[in-house]
Design a protein around this motif. Sequence first.
Motif, short mmCIF file in Angstrom:
data_model
loop_
_atom_site.label_atom_id
_atom_site.label_comp_id
_atom_site.label_asym_id
_atom_site.label_seq_id
_atom_site.Cartn_x
_atom_site.Cartn_y
_atom_site.Cartn_z
N LYS A 56 0.83 -1.21 0.00
CA LYS A 56 0.00 0.00 0.00
C LYS A 56 0.86 1.25 0.00
O LYS A 56 0.56 2.23 -0.69
N ILE A 57 1.94 1.24 0.76
CA ILE A 57 2.86 2.39 0.80
C ILE A 57 3.56 2.53 -0.54
O ILE A 57 3.76 3.65 -1.04
N GLU A 58 3.92 1.42 -1.16
CA GLU A 58 4.57 1.47 -2.47
C GLU A 58 3.65 2.06 -3.53
O GLU A 58 4.08 2.88 -4.35
N VAL A 59 2.38 1.70 -3.50
CA VAL A 59 1.41 2.25 -4.46
C VAL A 59 1.25 3.75 -4.24
O VAL A 59 1.24 4.53 -5.20
N GLU A 60 1.15 4.17 -2.98
CA GLU A 60 1.03 5.60 -2.67
C GLU A 60 2.25 6.37 -3.16
O GLU A 60 2.13 7.43 -3.77
N ALA A 61 3.44 5.83 -2.86
CA ALA A 61 4.67 6.50 -3.26
C ALA A 61 4.79 6.58 -4.78
O ALA A 61 5.23 7.59 -5.33
N SER A 62 4.36 5.54 -5.45
CA SER A 62 4.39 5.53 -6.92
C SER A 62 3.41 6.56 -7.48
O SER A 62 3.74 7.28 -8.43
#
Length: 77
Positions: A56-62
């Motif tokens: 979820k954090i990776e998707v947000e950061a992307s």
Amino acid sequence: MLEDKIMTKKRFSTRVETMVRDTGMSYIDASTHIIEERGMDYTNMSKLLSDSLKDKIEVEASNLNLIRSIKGNTLPL
């Protein structure tokens, strides 16, 4: 209580998910808020992140263009 002082992966993930749901914060903001609130070092955060929370954090950061998307382009839903 002693168990309130010990932060496990499950407790951390639950607190982050609850904070995101209740306050509308992003996962990145909620995670850093909890780390700051408890006076912990940011290097400990990697040990506390569950796989689903990492995703979820990776998707947000992307989406915020903070990291390059490895998975390629995605269509809005």
